[in-house]
Scaffold this motif. Structure first.
Motif, PDB file in Angstrom:
ATOM      1  N   PRO A 197       0.685   3.908   2.650  1.00  0.00           N
ATOM      2  CA  PRO A 197      -0.045   4.610   3.701  1.00  0.00           C
ATOM      3  C   PRO A 197      -0.814   3.664   4.609  1.00  0.00           C
ATOM      4  O   PRO A 197      -1.063   2.506   4.245  1.00  0.00           O
ATOM      5  CB  PRO A 197      -1.029   5.494   2.923  1.00  0.00           C
ATOM      6  CG  PRO A 197      -0.579   5.468   1.518  1.00  0.00           C
ATOM      7  CD  PRO A 197       0.245   4.257   1.311  1.00  0.00           C
ATOM      8  N   SER A 198      -1.188   4.171   5.762  1.00  0.00           N
ATOM      9  CA  SER A 198      -2.002   3.397   6.694  1.00  0.00           C
ATOM     10  C   SER A 198      -3.298   2.965   6.002  1.00  0.00           C
ATOM     11  O   SER A 198      -3.934   3.759   5.317  1.00  0.00           O
ATOM     12  CB  SER A 198      -2.314   4.284   7.905  1.00  0.00           C
ATOM     13  OG  SER A 198      -3.082   3.566   8.815  1.00  0.00           O
ATOM     14  N   GLY A 199      -3.641   1.691   6.137  1.00  0.00           N
ATOM     15  CA  GLY A 199      -4.871   1.188   5.538  1.00  0.00           C
ATOM     16  C   GLY A 199      -4.729   0.771   4.085  1.00  0.00           C
ATOM     17  O   GLY A 199      -5.702   0.385   3.434  1.00  0.00           O
ATOM     18  N   SER A 200      -3.495   0.779   3.553  1.00  0.00           N
ATOM     19  CA  SER A 200      -3.311   0.460   2.132  1.00  0.00           C
ATOM     20  C   SER A 200      -3.313  -1.046   1.857  1.00  0.00           C
ATOM     21  O   SER A 200      -3.319  -1.464   0.700  1.00  0.00           O
ATOM     22  CB  SER A 200      -2.011   1.090   1.608  1.00  0.00           C
ATOM     23  OG  SER A 200      -0.906   0.653   2.366  1.00  0.00           O
ATOM     24  N   GLY A 201      -3.254  -1.853   2.932  1.00  0.00           N
ATOM     25  CA  GLY A 201      -3.351  -3.302   2.737  1.00  0.00           C
ATOM     26  C   GLY A 201      -2.079  -4.085   3.024  1.00  0.00           C
ATOM     27  O   GLY A 201      -2.018  -5.293   2.763  1.00  0.00           O
ATOM     28  N   LYS A 202      -1.078  -3.433   3.592  1.00  0.00           N
ATOM     29  CA  LYS A 202       0.225  -4.086   3.823  1.00  0.00           C
ATOM     30  C   LYS A 202       0.097  -5.321   4.725  1.00  0.00           C
ATOM     31  O   LYS A 202       0.557  -6.396   4.373  1.00  0.00           O
ATOM     32  CB  LYS A 202       1.214  -3.088   4.456  1.00  0.00           C
ATOM     33  CG  LYS A 202       1.438  -1.839   3.636  1.00  0.00           C
ATOM     34  CD  LYS A 202       2.404  -0.886   4.304  1.00  0.00           C
ATOM     35  CE  LYS A 202       1.920  -0.341   5.640  1.00  0.00           C
ATOM     36  NZ  LYS A 202       0.750   0.551   5.569  1.00  0.00           N
ATOM     37  N   SER A 203      -0.535  -5.113   5.891  1.00  0.00           N
ATOM     38  CA  SER A 203      -0.659  -6.236   6.829  1.00  0.00           C
ATOM     39  C   SER A 203      -1.539  -7.323   6.241  1.00  0.00           C
ATOM     40  O   SER A 203      -1.253  -8.519   6.393  1.00  0.00           O
ATOM     41  CB  SER A 203      -1.249  -5.771   8.159  1.00  0.00           C
ATOM     42  OG  SER A 203      -0.403  -4.832   8.726  1.00  0.00           O
ATOM     43  N   THR A 204      -2.596  -6.922   5.561  1.00  0.00           N
ATOM     44  CA  THR A 204      -3.495  -7.911   4.959  1.00  0.00           C
ATOM     45  C   THR A 204      -2.744  -8.758   3.942  1.00  0.00           C
ATOM     46  O   THR A 204      -2.897  -9.994   3.916  1.00  0.00           O
ATOM     47  CB  THR A 204      -4.705  -7.216   4.290  1.00  0.00           C
ATOM     48  OG1 THR A 204      -5.322  -6.349   5.244  1.00  0.00           O
ATOM     49  CG2 THR A 204      -5.713  -8.225   3.791  1.00  0.00           C
ATOM     50  N   LEU A 205      -1.900  -8.117   3.137  1.00  0.00           N
ATOM     51  CA  LEU A 205      -1.123  -8.865   2.143  1.00  0.00           C
ATOM     52  C   LEU A 205      -0.217  -9.873   2.848  1.00  0.00           C
ATOM     53  O   LEU A 205      -0.179 -11.062   2.484  1.00  0.00           O
ATOM     54  CB  LEU A 205      -0.286  -7.902   1.282  1.00  0.00           C
ATOM     55  CG  LEU A 205       0.664  -8.554   0.285  1.00  0.00           C
ATOM     56  CD1 LEU A 205      -0.091  -9.425  -0.722  1.00  0.00           C
ATOM     57  CD2 LEU A 205       1.506  -7.507  -0.468  1.00  0.00           C
TER      58      LEU A 205
ATOM     59  N   THR B 114       7.152  -2.050   6.561  1.00  0.00           N
ATOM     60  CA  THR B 114       7.741  -0.960   7.344  1.00  0.00           C
ATOM     61  C   THR B 114       7.199   0.391   6.888  1.00  0.00           C
ATOM     62  O   THR B 114       6.834   0.567   5.726  1.00  0.00           O
ATOM     63  CB  THR B 114       9.281  -0.962   7.248  1.00  0.00           C
ATOM     64  OG1 THR B 114       9.790   0.075   8.093  1.00  0.00           O
ATOM     65  CG2 THR B 114       9.786  -0.762   5.828  1.00  0.00           C
ATOM     66  N   HIS B 115       7.150   1.322   7.840  1.00  0.00           N
ATOM     67  CA  HIS B 115       6.814   2.711   7.506  1.00  0.00           C
ATOM     68  C   HIS B 115       8.080   3.550   7.392  1.00  0.00           C
ATOM     69  O   HIS B 115       8.013   4.705   7.017  1.00  0.00           O
ATOM     70  CB  HIS B 115       5.941   3.325   8.609  1.00  0.00           C
ATOM     71  CG  HIS B 115       4.528   2.852   8.585  1.00  0.00           C
ATOM     72  ND1 HIS B 115       4.053   1.885   9.439  1.00  0.00           N
ATOM     73  CD2 HIS B 115       3.487   3.205   7.794  1.00  0.00           C
ATOM     74  CE1 HIS B 115       2.772   1.682   9.183  1.00  0.00           C
ATOM     75  NE2 HIS B 115       2.407   2.454   8.189  1.00  0.00           N
ATOM     76  N   ASP B 116       9.194   2.965   7.739  1.00  0.00           N
ATOM     77  CA  ASP B 116      10.438   3.722   7.863  1.00  0.00           C
ATOM     78  C   ASP B 116      11.273   3.598   6.581  1.00  0.00           C
ATOM     79  O   ASP B 116      11.761   2.521   6.254  1.00  0.00           O
ATOM     80  CB  ASP B 116      11.203   3.153   9.078  1.00  0.00           C
ATOM     81  CG  ASP B 116      12.566   3.779   9.246  1.00  0.00           C
ATOM     82  OD1 ASP B 116      12.928   4.676   8.458  1.00  0.00           O
ATOM     83  OD2 ASP B 116      13.284   3.374  10.173  1.00  0.00           O
TER      84      ASP B 116
HETATM   85  N1  LIG Z   1     -10.685  -7.359  10.321  1.00  0.00           N
HETATM   86  C1  LIG Z   1     -11.009  -6.318   9.551  1.00  0.00           C
HETATM   87  N2  LIG Z   1     -12.301  -5.955   9.392  1.00  0.00           N
HETATM   88  C2  LIG Z   1     -12.647  -4.925   8.600  1.00  0.00           C
HETATM   89  N3  LIG Z   1     -11.756  -4.184   7.904  1.00  0.00           N
HETATM   90  C3  LIG Z   1     -10.456  -4.486   8.035  1.00  0.00           C
HETATM   91  C4  LIG Z   1     -10.017  -5.575   8.861  1.00  0.00           C
HETATM   92  N4  LIG Z   1      -8.663  -5.647   8.778  1.00  0.00           N
HETATM   93  C5  LIG Z   1      -8.286  -4.652   7.941  1.00  0.00           C
HETATM   94  N5  LIG Z   1      -9.356  -3.963   7.492  1.00  0.00           N
HETATM   95  C6  LIG Z   1      -9.336  -2.835   6.552  1.00  0.00           C
HETATM   96  O1  LIG Z   1      -8.608  -3.231   5.401  1.00  0.00           O
HETATM   97  C7  LIG Z   1      -7.794  -2.159   4.945  1.00  0.00           C
HETATM   98  C8  LIG Z   1      -6.337  -2.608   4.909  1.00  0.00           C
HETATM   99  O2  LIG Z   1      -5.890  -2.830   6.250  1.00  0.00           O
HETATM  100  P1  LIG Z   1      -4.384  -3.239   6.601  1.00  0.00           P
HETATM  101  O3  LIG Z   1      -4.328  -3.466   8.070  1.00  0.00           O
HETATM  102  O4  LIG Z   1      -3.955  -4.331   5.714  1.00  0.00           O
HETATM  103  O5  LIG Z   1      -3.588  -1.916   6.217  1.00  0.00           O
HETATM  104  P2  LIG Z   1      -2.086  -1.522   6.520  1.00  0.00           P
HETATM  105  O6  LIG Z   1      -1.548  -0.953   5.252  1.00  0.00           O
HETATM  106  O7  LIG Z   1      -1.364  -2.651   7.123  1.00  0.00           O
HETATM  107  O8  LIG Z   1      -2.285  -0.359   7.588  1.00  0.00           O
HETATM  108  P3  LIG Z   1      -1.345   0.142   8.784  1.00  0.00           P
HETATM  109  O9  LIG Z   1      -0.118   0.729   8.157  1.00  0.00           O
HETATM  110  O10 LIG Z   1      -2.182   1.199   9.450  1.00  0.00           O
HETATM  111  O11 LIG Z   1      -1.068  -1.040   9.663  1.00  0.00           O
HETATM  112  C9  LIG Z   1      -8.069  -0.985   5.879  1.00  0.00           C
HETATM  113  O12 LIG Z   1      -9.030  -0.148   5.277  1.00  0.00           O
HETATM  114  C10 LIG Z   1      -8.607  -1.631   7.116  1.00  0.00           C
HETATM  115  O13 LIG Z   1      -9.476  -0.762   7.793  1.00  0.00           O
END
Ligand SMILES: Nc1ncnc2c1ncn2[C@@H]1O[C@H](COP(=O)(O)OP(=O)(O)OP(=O)(O)O)[C@@H](O)[C@H]1O
Length: 276
Positions: free
Chosen positions: A60-68, A218-220
């Motif tokens: 899901p959105s915000g689950s941490g994918k991009s951060t990982l 990916t979300h798809d």
């Molecule tokens: N620079 C930042 N400052 C504060 N919180 C952040 C920052 N970047 C990400 N977050 C938070 O960390 C969590 C994970 O974010 P991330 O972007 O990794 O999610 P995601 O799964 O890639 O989401 P999406 O599918 O919407 O791109 C979210 O709660 C987001 O709000």
């Protein structure tokens, strides 16, 4: 979740069953904000990415994918734990070492293509090698250009190319340097179903033919069904680790989660043809 013959759930600790590890996260943690408003984006993640595999990261959105992905690629500093790429401790690197790592070992493909508008397709593909002052292997260039089907478009600028063609230029650029691992952030997010299939087919082909390692957010579910492995994140943790899941098995994982996963016209039309 399907637990059939072709789909081996390896538990949720992200440890791959076999093969050579290219990149791994050890107890990887990333928090944002201070104590009062802390967001735990990654919560003690342990995962290994194997050479010659395509892994999709969903959730899901915000689950941490991009951060990982950003932590794995050295674009973001972890709060705790380690990232190892090709045996090198990325989390301990200084800026100069990180620049070298990203130049030599890592390829990127972004949702928005990120091409230089004033350069031709060929110049865009070769730019990273030229910046790195690395020799250009023309035979490899020819091969890559033929595989992405861009031979007749090499002198075109990005504005003269379709979205799918632009993304194929970005794919060619990423693979040209033969990186240890390519990180792709929603590479088909801006593409129609036809172009998505082209790009995914190319990525899959580069895994199959050249042993390329790819990690793709990916979300798809259709895009994810091209992958050898699908990791699912929720609240900064890996909750599922699926081997060769089918499209239906991926859909099942997200059943009941409403709009978190795309299943719209584009996802529907992106056939799995070429995925196997
Ligand atoms: N620079 C930042 N400052 C504060 N919180 C952040 C920052 N970047 C990400 N977050 C938070 O960390 C969590 C994970 O974010 P991330 O972007 O990794 O999610 P995601 O799964 O890639 O989401 P999406 O599918 O919407 O791109 C979210 O709660 C987001 O709000």
């Amino acid at each position: 979740m399907g637990a059939g013959k072709a789909t081996t759930a390896a538990g949720a600790n992200g440890t791959a069953a076999d093969g050579e590890v290219v990149a791994r996260a050890i107890d990887l943690t990333k928090t944002y904000g201070d104590k009062d408003s802390q967001v735990v984006a990654l919560d003690h993640v342990n995962v290994e990415f194997m050479r010659g595999q395509m892994t999709a990261i969903m959730g899901p959105s915000g689950s941490g994918k991009s951060t990982l992905m950003h932590c794995m690629a050295g674009l973001d500093k972890p709060t705790g734990g380690k990232v190892i790429v090709e045996g090198l401790d990325v989390s301990a690197m200084n800026q100069r070492q990180l620049t070298k790592l990203r130049r030599d070992q890592i390829g990127f493909i972004f949702q928005s293509f990120n091409l230089v508008p004033t350069l031709t397709a060929e110049e865009n593909i070769l730019l990273p090698l030229q910046i790195a002052k690395r020799p250009i292997d023309r035979a490899w260039f020819d091969k890559v250009v033929d595989v992405v089907g861009l031979r007749s478009r090499l002198t075109h600028r990005p504005s003269q190319l379709s979205g799918g063609q632009q993304q194929r230029v970005a794919c060619a650029r990423a693979i040209m340097a033969r990186p240890s691992v390519i990180f792709a952030d929603e590479p088909t997010g801006n593409l129609d179903s036809h172009s998505s299939r082209e790009v995914l087919g190319f990525l899959k082909n580069s895994v199959r033919e050249y042993g390329q390692t790819i990690v793709m957010v990916t979300h798809d579910p259709r895009a994810a069904s091209y992958a050898d492995r699908v990791l699912v994140l929720a609240d900064g943790r890996i909750t599922q680790d699926l081997r060769h899941p089918t499209y239906d098995e991926i859909l099942e994982v997200f059943a009941g989660e409403g709009d978190e996963v795309e299943d719209g016209p584009q996802a529907d039309a992106t056939s799995r043809e070429g995925a196997e």
